[in-house]
Scaffold this active site. Structure first.
Site, PDB file in Angstrom:
ATOM      1  N   CYS A 272      21.774  17.195  40.729  1.00  0.00           N
ATOM      2  CA  CYS A 272      21.209  18.642  39.884  1.00  0.00           C
ATOM      3  C   CYS A 272      20.317  19.261  41.030  1.00  0.00           C
ATOM      4  O   CYS A 272      20.622  20.225  41.432  1.00  0.00           O
ATOM      5  CB  CYS A 272      20.474  18.056  38.836  1.00  0.00           C
ATOM      6  SG  CYS A 272      21.349  17.331  37.678  1.00  0.00           S
TER       7      CYS A 272
HETATM    8  N1  NAD Z   1      23.979  13.361  36.087  1.00  0.00           N
HETATM    9  C1  NAD Z   1      22.874  14.023  35.639  1.00  0.00           C
HETATM   10  O1  NAD Z   1      21.746  13.346  35.660  1.00  0.00           O
HETATM   11  C2  NAD Z   1      23.052  15.270  35.185  1.00  0.00           C
HETATM   12  C3  NAD Z   1      21.941  15.762  34.359  1.00  0.00           C
HETATM   13  C4  NAD Z   1      22.112  16.982  33.713  1.00  0.00           C
HETATM   14  C5  NAD Z   1      23.130  17.775  34.214  1.00  0.00           C
HETATM   15  N2  NAD Z   1      24.006  17.243  34.964  1.00  0.00           N
HETATM   16  C6  NAD Z   1      25.400  18.253  34.859  1.00  0.00           C
HETATM   17  O2  NAD Z   1      26.260  17.512  33.977  1.00  0.00           O
HETATM   18  C7  NAD Z   1      27.830  18.055  34.544  1.00  0.00           C
HETATM   19  C8  NAD Z   1      28.355  16.638  34.661  1.00  0.00           C
HETATM   20  O3  NAD Z   1      27.619  15.589  35.550  1.00  0.00           O
HETATM   21  P1  NAD Z   1      27.826  14.164  35.626  1.00  0.00           P
HETATM   22  O4  NAD Z   1      26.794  13.593  36.381  1.00  0.00           O
HETATM   23  O5  NAD Z   1      28.276  13.452  34.386  1.00  0.00           O
HETATM   24  O6  NAD Z   1      29.325  13.986  36.439  1.00  0.00           O
HETATM   25  P2  NAD Z   1      29.928  12.920  36.736  1.00  0.00           P
HETATM   26  O7  NAD Z   1      30.688  13.111  38.046  1.00  0.00           O
HETATM   27  O8  NAD Z   1      29.425  11.609  36.857  1.00  0.00           O
HETATM   28  O9  NAD Z   1      31.077  13.180  35.577  1.00  0.00           O
HETATM   29  C9  NAD Z   1      32.167  14.091  35.487  1.00  0.00           C
HETATM   30  C10 NAD Z   1      33.235  13.445  35.179  1.00  0.00           C
HETATM   31  O10 NAD Z   1      34.184  14.421  34.734  1.00  0.00           O
HETATM   32  C11 NAD Z   1      35.586  14.062  35.034  1.00  0.00           C
HETATM   33  N3  NAD Z   1      36.559  15.336  35.013  1.00  0.00           N
HETATM   34  C12 NAD Z   1      36.532  16.156  36.205  1.00  0.00           C
HETATM   35  N4  NAD Z   1      37.360  17.146  35.990  1.00  0.00           N
HETATM   36  C13 NAD Z   1      38.039  16.921  34.482  1.00  0.00           C
HETATM   37  C14 NAD Z   1      38.892  17.438  33.605  1.00  0.00           C
HETATM   38  N5  NAD Z   1      39.472  18.584  33.885  1.00  0.00           N
HETATM   39  N6  NAD Z   1      39.139  16.940  32.576  1.00  0.00           N
HETATM   40  C15 NAD Z   1      38.431  15.841  31.996  1.00  0.00           C
HETATM   41  N7  NAD Z   1      37.624  15.037  32.966  1.00  0.00           N
HETATM   42  C16 NAD Z   1      37.389  15.702  34.204  1.00  0.00           C
HETATM   43  C17 NAD Z   1      35.387  13.357  36.410  1.00  0.00           C
HETATM   44  O11 NAD Z   1      36.474  12.445  36.484  1.00  0.00           O
HETATM   45  C18 NAD Z   1      34.176  12.555  35.810  1.00  0.00           C
HETATM   46  O12 NAD Z   1      34.424  11.227  35.424  1.00  0.00           O
HETATM   47  C19 NAD Z   1      27.395  18.613  36.048  1.00  0.00           C
HETATM   48  O13 NAD Z   1      27.429  20.079  35.715  1.00  0.00           O
HETATM   49  C20 NAD Z   1      25.957  18.366  36.224  1.00  0.00           C
HETATM   50  O14 NAD Z   1      25.345  19.305  36.973  1.00  0.00           O
HETATM   51  C21 NAD Z   1      24.063  16.061  35.412  1.00  0.00           C
END
Ligand code: NAD
Length: 439
Positions: A272
């Site tokens: 983030c």
């Molecule tokens: N990790 C954090 O602490 C956090 C906190 C707040 C917001 N976010 C936001 O949340 C979002 C997700 O982050 P995350 O950390 O969970 O990412 P992540 O990489 O852990 O998980 C994302 C998942 O989405 C899957 N994916 C990608 N394309 C896809 C599709 N077309 N259909 C289905 N699945 C698909 C990937 O395989 C992966 O498993 C981002 O925008 C991030 O900025 C993350």
């Protein structure tokens, strides 16, 4: 459609689908199951789906037994089959939003997910975007793709934005006890999304538009990036003036109002804070404005690894040792304390800089047993070292990058000849302080 979906949400017979089963999506599934909903999880990564189906977790703070229980009781169905996206009544998008090579927003994951949803969108579905992104994405990117299906927004289907506020590694906060900001694309969408989240989270904070909800998340993360840059700059000044910046911050935070403590470090990490501010500066440029605070914070924060290496080089030099050939162990490669997520961790740049100077590298991280391949980084194939007294004594320097609670800092300082500490992790160590250099 509206009334039926609302009553299904209220009596919890609505099925909730989460798309993207990562660090955000899986805890969200947890929150909805706890609230009494049946859930489906979609991910393009078949290995993740197979693991979940077998009741195995790949996220440290979500235990395997929990997942196995959900699957066995029929509360959670993981699948890689996007054609089943018509089944849930609610679809929540939690896919990645990285930066492109040129550090512009990469919305390709959101776009491809929206196209998958559009392919099977049916009347009576609520779609909520949770991925962090710039203001305008839900309206300008997601809505036009969903609209290709020919269904009417606010009558046939509903669309909202609600940012995720996950704080990995924080034992006090999970998805269910963090207030959730919600903005709808229209009044009906807003009402349904608020009804949905109020079943699963402690408090819902409705805002007037999706754009406000999108901007709120970016503000939260930009606020952190800018304040971390401020204390990083102050750290460099304090070093020059012979003061300890952590002592200054700890003194300042005794002020009961008007001061929020942020701490310096070796550079930003995680999905983030190093990324999201650039979403805002990109959209600002489109509006003919430059966001100078964000650019400056980015400049300072990205310079920190080089600063740490300079401090380490001087500390070795004081011991008549060059970096070349010195045995240096990086302690902690996860991007923050007590998590297993190494994404965007400054450890990788630090290792690259040290390798380029000829250091003999190793690392230790109880949460990351094997160094993963990292986009944009050339990292050696290493496995985590045990910090035995012999191993520590054989080093030239232990470089503390992540202040995991599992490290025994007394033992590290007792046995290693030199400790470069970027986190003030050794603050409580009494003996051997002359061997510690803060950086
Ligand atoms: N990790 C954090 O602490 C956090 C906190 C707040 C917001 N976010 C936001 O949340 C979002 C997700 O982050 P995350 O950390 O969970 O990412 P992540 O990489 O852990 O998980 C994302 C998942 O989405 C899957 N994916 C990608 N394309 C896809 C599709 N077309 N259909 C289905 N699945 C698909 C990937 O395989 C992966 O498993 C981002 O925008 C991030 O900025 C993350």
């Amino acid at each position: 459609m509206f009334e039926k979906l609302r009553s299904n949400i209220v009596d919890k017979t609505a099925r909730v689908g989460v798309i993207g089963l990562g660090y955000v999506g899986l805890p969200l599934i947890h929150a909805f199951i706890r609230a009494g909903f049946r859930t489906m999880g979609f991910d393009v990564d078949q290995r993740k789906v197979d693991k979940l189906r077998a009741g195995q977790s790949y996220i440290g703070h979500i235990p395997s037994e929990l997942i196995a229980g959900w699957v066995a009781e029929g509360k959670f169905e993981p699948t890689a089959d996007a054609s089943r996206m018509s089944e849930p009544d609610v679809l929540i998008i939690c896919v990645p939003t990285p930066l492109s090579e040129s550090r512009d927003p990469d919305l390709s994951y959101i776009e491809s997910t929206a196209r998958q949803i559009a392919a099977t969108l049916r009347p009576g579905q609520l779609v909520v975007l949770e991925s962090t992104t710039y203001p305008g994405t839900t309206r300008d990117v997601v809505l036009p793709i969903l609209a290709t299906r020919g269904l009417r927004l606010g009558e046939d289907f509903f669309l909202a934005y609600s940012p995720e506020r996950e704080d990995p590694g924080n034992p006090n906060f999970a998805a269910s006890n963090i207030p959730k900001v919600v903005g709808g694309m229209d009044a009906a969408s807003a009402e349904l999304a608020c009804a949905l989240y109020s079943q699963a989270v402690v408090k819902v904070v409705p805002v007037s538009t999706c754009e406000v909800a999108e901007a709120c998340k970016i503000l939260e993360n930009t606020y952190r990036a800018v304040n971390i840059a401020l204390v990083n700059e102050l750290k460099m000044l304090c070093d020059r003036m012979g003061m300890d910046v952590w002592e200054v911050i700890n003194a300042a935070k005794t002020k009961p109002f008007g001061f929020q403590a942020f701490y310096p470090g070796p550079g930003l990490g995680g999905h983030c804070i190093p990324i999201d501010p650039f979403y805002l500066s990109w959209v600002a440029r489109k509006h003919g404005m430059s966001t100078r605070f964000i650019e400056l914070a980015g400049e300072i924060n990205t310079s920190m690894p080089k600063y740490v290496i300079d401090r380490l080089t001087v500390a070795l030099n004081d011991q008549k040792k060059p970096v070349r050939g010195s045995k240096i162990c990086v302690l902690g490669v996860a991007y923050k304390k007590d998590v297993d997520d190494p994404r965007e961790s400054p450890s990788f740049e630090l290792m690259e800089l040290l390798a380029a100077r000829g250091a003999s590298l190793s690392y230790s991280d109880p949460h990351v047993p094997k160094l993963p391949a990292m986009r944009g980084h050339d990292v050696p194939a290493l496995t985590s070292e045990q910090l035995t007294p012999e191993f520590l004594a054989d080093l030239d320097c232990a470089l503390i990058v992540t202040d995991h609670s599992a490290f025994d800092y007394d033992a590290i300082v007792r046995h290693a000849p030199l400790i470069v500490d970027t986190r003030n992790a050794t603050a409580a160590v009494v003996a051997g302080r002359e061997k510690i250099v803060k950086a």
